[in-house]
Design an enzyme around this catalytic site. Sequence first.
Site, PDB file in Angstrom:
ATOM      1  N   LEU A   1       0.788  -1.127   0.039  1.00 24.06           N
ATOM      2  CA  LEU A   1      -0.126  -0.113  -0.054  1.00 24.06           C
ATOM      3  C   LEU A   1       0.979   1.184  -0.008  1.00 24.06           C
ATOM      4  O   LEU A   1       1.944   1.160   0.538  1.00 24.06           O
ATOM      5  CB  LEU A   1      -0.868   0.094   1.320  1.00 24.06           C
ATOM      6  CG  LEU A   1      -1.916  -1.197   1.478  1.00 24.06           C
ATOM      7  CD1 LEU A   1      -2.679  -1.001   2.680  1.00 24.06           C
ATOM      8  CD2 LEU A   1      -3.026  -1.012   0.351  1.00 24.06           C
ATOM      9  N   ASP A   2       0.441   2.503  -0.662  1.00 21.15           N
ATOM     10  CA  ASP A   2       1.136   3.789  -0.240  1.00 21.15           C
ATOM     11  C   ASP A   2       1.303   3.884   0.991  1.00 21.15           C
ATOM     12  O   ASP A   2       0.579   3.644   1.876  1.00 21.15           O
ATOM     13  CB  ASP A   2       0.272   4.696  -1.308  1.00 21.15           C
ATOM     14  CG  ASP A   2       0.384   4.438  -2.688  1.00 21.15           C
ATOM     15  OD1 ASP A   2       0.934   3.414  -3.201  1.00 21.15           O
ATOM     16  OD2 ASP A   2      -0.503   4.981  -3.327  1.00 21.15           O
TER      17      ASP A   2
END
Length: 230
Positions: A100-101
């Site tokens: 995930l960012d």
Amino acid sequence: MRLDYFVANATTLSRRDAKKAISTGRVRVDGQTCRKPASPVDANTPVSLDEQLLSLPAERYLMLYKPDGVISATTDSQQPTALDLLPADVRHGLHIAGRLDADTTGLLLLTTDGQWSHRITSPRVECPKTYRVTLAEPINDLAITQLQQGVLLHGESRPTRPAKVHPLNAREIDLTLSEGRYHQVKRMLAAVGNHVTELHRWRVGTLVLDDSLVPGHYRELTAEEVNSVC
Ligand code: URA
């Protein structure tokens, strides 16, 4: 897997020492001395070191509630990583199954099992991931249809696969994707003229982020969750 990987994982030896133990004839495979560190073995092959039968530790599977500002990496000299949130004995040998960012929150899966993480991330398996997306502008019907049918992302020539869109209110949708391109959710919303202000993943395959977890906390997956994820 390679024999030196098996020996290093089943003992306290480093990979280098495992290679040395193999090349000096201390390791037997199926009862025969094997001096080749790269020889292929599987988890059920009888492998012994100095006549002691070795067994690999059981694979481990965790869900973590990734907080904002934590990067999906095992180590980083600048920023806190998802692995930093775990106690050192738990962290050992884990990798992230689907990043995930840094500014995305929610369900992050970690495991020691490379085949399992491949199943979750492989575009061929199409394991669906659901994101709660908060938007800068109200979503409109045209944008919903475009997202459902597939959009062309900036710099790419192949449209995204059809997605599921479930509007919750004017500025919030649940978006379910079956692929994982770079910054895909943010780029899809940019492609329909909107902007993501908050992003939260709450489901991967059949796994839902446990609502008893608070950001930064984790729990082990049950055997049933592991086996039925995608
Ligand atoms: N899509 C994004 O844009 N960011 C994420 O972290 C995950 C999916």
